[in-house]
Write an enzyme that holds these catalytic residues in place. Structure first.
Site, short mmCIF file in Angstrom:
data_model
loop_
_atom_site.label_atom_id
_atom_site.label_comp_id
_atom_site.label_asym_id
_atom_site.label_seq_id
_atom_site.Cartn_x
_atom_site.Cartn_y
_atom_site.Cartn_z
N TYR A 168 3.34 0.99 17.12
CA TYR A 168 4.82 1.75 17.26
C TYR A 168 5.92 0.49 17.86
CZ TYR A 168 2.05 5.85 16.76
OH TYR A 168 1.07 6.76 16.10
N HIS A 204 3.56 -1.34 3.48
CA HIS A 204 3.15 0.00 3.46
C HIS A 204 4.28 1.06 3.31
CE1 HIS A 204 -0.14 3.22 4.07
NE2 HIS A 204 0.92 3.95 4.86
N THR A 254 -2.74 11.35 3.99
CA THR A 254 -2.98 11.73 5.32
C THR A 254 -3.81 12.92 5.77
OG1 THR A 254 -1.16 13.28 4.91
CG2 THR A 254 -0.34 11.27 5.67
N TYR A 255 -4.10 13.29 6.95
CA TYR A 255 -5.09 14.26 7.44
C TYR A 255 -4.52 14.99 8.54
CZ TYR A 255 -9.52 15.59 9.14
OH TYR A 255 -10.86 16.02 9.85
N GLN A 297 16.10 15.65 6.34
CA GLN A 297 14.69 15.49 6.56
C GLN A 297 14.08 14.13 7.34
OE1 GLN A 297 12.30 13.71 3.08
NE2 GLN A 297 10.99 15.63 3.20
N GLU A 314 1.30 5.62 0.96
CA GLU A 314 0.71 6.79 1.47
C GLU A 314 1.19 8.09 0.88
OE1 GLU A 314 0.84 6.33 5.79
OE2 GLU A 314 1.73 8.47 5.90
N GLN A 321 4.73 2.63 12.57
CA GLN A 321 5.73 4.03 12.37
C GLN A 321 6.85 3.26 11.46
OE1 GLN A 321 6.30 6.87 11.65
NE2 GLN A 321 5.53 7.71 13.37
N HIS A 370 -6.73 8.61 5.96
CA HIS A 370 -6.42 8.90 7.46
C HIS A 370 -7.35 9.67 8.01
CE1 HIS A 370 -1.95 7.55 6.88
NE2 HIS A 370 -2.71 7.14 5.68
N PHE A 388 12.42 14.03 10.86
CA PHE A 388 11.00 13.30 11.08
C PHE A 388 11.20 12.30 12.57
CE2 PHE A 388 9.46 13.30 6.64
CZ PHE A 388 8.98 14.55 6.76
N ALA A 397 -3.74 16.95 11.84
CA ALA A 397 -4.46 17.05 13.13
C ALA A 397 -5.32 18.48 13.22
CB ALA A 397 -3.35 16.91 14.18
N SER A 409 0.96 -0.96 0.02
CA SER A 409 -0.02 -0.06 -0.05
C SER A 409 0.77 1.18 0.16
CB SER A 409 -1.03 -0.08 1.37
OG SER A 409 -0.26 -0.15 2.32
N GLY A 468 -3.66 11.81 16.34
CA GLY A 468 -2.89 13.12 15.86
C GLY A 468 -2.31 13.58 16.93
N ASP A 469 -1.62 14.76 16.73
CA ASP A 469 -0.89 15.39 17.61
C ASP A 469 -1.10 17.26 17.24
OD1 ASP A 469 0.78 13.66 18.85
OD2 ASP A 469 1.68 13.52 16.68
P1 FAD Z 1 -3.12 6.66 20.41
O1 FAD Z 1 -3.09 5.21 19.70
O2 FAD Z 1 -4.44 7.29 20.90
O3 FAD Z 1 -1.75 6.76 21.33
C1 FAD Z 1 -1.32 7.96 21.61
C2 FAD Z 1 -0.61 7.91 23.01
O4 FAD Z 1 -1.41 7.61 24.00
C3 FAD Z 1 0.58 6.53 23.05
O5 FAD Z 1 1.50 7.05 23.87
C4 FAD Z 1 -0.43 5.59 23.73
O6 FAD Z 1 0.39 4.67 24.57
C5 FAD Z 1 -1.33 6.41 24.74
N1 FAD Z 1 -2.43 5.76 25.05
C6 FAD Z 1 -3.54 5.41 24.11
N2 FAD Z 1 -4.54 4.91 24.61
C7 FAD Z 1 -4.61 5.32 25.91
C8 FAD Z 1 -5.40 4.83 27.07
N3 FAD Z 1 -6.58 4.19 26.91
N4 FAD Z 1 -4.76 5.07 28.37
C9 FAD Z 1 -3.42 5.76 28.48
N5 FAD Z 1 -2.94 6.10 27.36
C10 FAD Z 1 -3.17 5.66 26.29
N6 FAD Z 1 -0.84 11.94 12.23
C11 FAD Z 1 -1.68 12.93 11.76
O7 FAD Z 1 -2.01 13.85 12.23
N7 FAD Z 1 -2.32 12.59 10.48
C12 FAD Z 1 -2.01 11.63 9.73
O8 FAD Z 1 -2.35 11.49 8.68
C13 FAD Z 1 -1.05 10.39 10.51
N8 FAD Z 1 -0.94 9.42 9.82
C14 FAD Z 1 -0.25 8.19 10.61
C15 FAD Z 1 -0.09 6.99 9.98
C16 FAD Z 1 0.64 5.91 10.68
C17 FAD Z 1 0.82 4.73 9.87
C18 FAD Z 1 1.38 6.27 11.76
C19 FAD Z 1 2.04 5.10 12.49
C20 FAD Z 1 1.16 7.56 12.42
C21 FAD Z 1 0.39 8.65 11.75
N9 FAD Z 1 0.01 9.76 12.38
C22 FAD Z 1 -0.51 10.84 11.73
C23 FAD Z 1 0.82 10.13 13.59
C24 FAD Z 1 -0.02 10.04 14.86
O9 FAD Z 1 -0.98 10.55 14.75
C25 FAD Z 1 0.67 10.30 16.10
O10 FAD Z 1 1.90 9.34 16.42
C26 FAD Z 1 0.04 10.57 17.36
O11 FAD Z 1 1.10 10.94 18.29
C27 FAD Z 1 -0.51 9.26 17.86
O12 FAD Z 1 -1.56 8.73 17.44
P2 FAD Z 1 -2.17 7.53 17.58
O13 FAD Z 1 -3.27 7.19 16.61
O14 FAD Z 1 -1.13 6.41 17.36
O15 FAD Z 1 -2.60 7.65 19.02
#
Ligand code: FAD
Length: 291
Positions: free
Chosen positions: A138, A259, A42-43, A205, A11, A169, A70, A209, A45, A9, A101-102
């Site tokens: 991760y 991917h 991607t999308y 870069q 991205e 990741q 995303h 990242f 935050a 796939s 997202g962040d």
């Molecule tokens: P989560 O799964 O919610 O985790 C975030 C943090 O919270 C982690 O430390 C986790 O351990 C902790 N956590 C989760 N659930 C709980 C709980 N119930 N209790 C306590 N702690 C918890 N970002 C974007 O903005 N746009 C994108 O399009 C995008 N695409 C991505 C694609 C991939 C394949 C990857 C790997 C990352 C992508 N990201 C993207 C980055 C991602 O948004 C960031 O890494 C973000 O910091 C975490 O997102 P997550 O969905 O993994 O969060």
């Protein structure tokens, strides 16, 4: 020969200008002959790229590609997410990469979703099994996690909320991936965990990242890259060797798919797939492309 090829796939990130949209269109057309299982966009935050993300998805669908959106939930309300899920359904998107997202510091309220698991549960509650849902994984531990155990538990919770599979990741150490897969299986998680592959083409870069997302660049790779200075061709050639070796290790144990983080460039992914024997011979039917 079985004829089986590990699925791939691709991205992309949404283009910001008409010029970059045209360039991205050309990149996609160069990559479609690889017959990706899906192409994701991607999308940003906080919904910052929603328009561009959806516009790119529409284009990809009109080109005959399987498009995946995303979707990051931080800062969003249930009402806006419900509305956007409806838009994706109307467009014909059937796959979502569900993320937290962040938000940049000082962006404003965190919204009604705290973690990606909340979004996955909401998607399932609102749309049932309509979407195939991917989540992020991760292998080298999410940078905000207090412990690796807590991160694994959070991942398991996210999958159990209704994810079909996960994309990792990027990483350059295959042991981290293998260990992660073993650890989550021990927690009863049995969805496919697809390695995310980052081609190496640009030292500065990549360092930027990796510092931001917590992906480790092994010291020897970092030093070699730094040693090439501005010699882009040597960086690309070394990067191709490193990443194709990594993919070979992953393919040799039968990963479910690969991917590719294309960074909106076709040449590095084409070179990798060529090296790995993942390119589809031109004589086979490929995606129907419309001009
Ligand atoms: P989560 O799964 O919610 O985790 C975030 C943090 O919270 C982690 O430390 C986790 O351990 C902790 N956590 C989760 N659930 C709980 C709980 N119930 N209790 C306590 N702690 C918890 N970002 C974007 O903005 N746009 C994108 O399009 C995008 N695409 C991505 C694609 C991939 C394949 C990857 C790997 C990352 C992508 N990201 C993207 C980055 C991602 O948004 C960031 O890494 C973000 O910091 C975490 O997102 P997550 O969905 O993994 O969060």
């Amino acid at each position: 020969m079985s004829g089986y090829r590990t699925p791939i796939s691709l991205e992309f990130f949404p283009a910001k200008t008409p010029e970059s949209a045209a360039k991205l269109r050309a990149v996609r057309h160069n990559l479609y002959p690889l017959q990706p299982a899906f192409c994701s966009v991607t999308y940003g935050a906080g919904g910052s790229t929603q328009e561009g993300t959806f516009a790119t998805l529409r284009e990809m669908l009109s080109e005959g590609a399987q498009a995946a959106s995303h979707f990051s939930c931080i800062g969003a309300t249930r009402a806006t997410v419900r509305s956007q899920l409806g838009q994706l359904q109307t467009m014909g998107v059937k796959r979502i990469v569900a993320l937290r997202g962040d938000l940049p510091t000082g962006y404003g309220p965190a919204g009604e979703f705290r973690y990606a698991s909340d979004l996955v549960a909401f998607i399932r509650a609102e749309t049932g099994d309509y979407f195939s849902v991917e989540v992020a994984a991760y292998p080298e531990i999410h940078p905000q996690s207090a412990t690796s155990g807590a991160d694994l538990q959070a991942f398991a919770t996210k999958v159990k909320a209704g994810a079909n599979s996960a994309i990792t990741q990027y990483f350059f150490n295959s042991d981290a991936y293998f260990r992660f897969v073993d650890d989550v299986q021990a927690l009863g998680v049995d969805v496919p965990i697809v390695p995310g592959i980052m081609p190496i083409t640009n030292c500065t870069q990549l360092m930027r990242f990796s510092d931001a997302c917590g992906a480790e660049i092994p010291r020897w790779i970092r030093l070699r890259l730094e040693g090439y200075g501005d010699d882009i061709e040597s960086i690309k050639s070394f990067g191709l060797d490193v990443v194709s070796d990594l993919c070979d290790q992953l393919l040799s144990v039968g990963v479910p798919a690969l991917h590719f983080y294309t960074m909106n460039q076709s040449a590095p992914v084409l070179a990798l797939c060529d090296r790995l024997g993942l390119s589809i011979p031109r004589t086979e039917p490929s995606l129907r492309l419309r001009a």
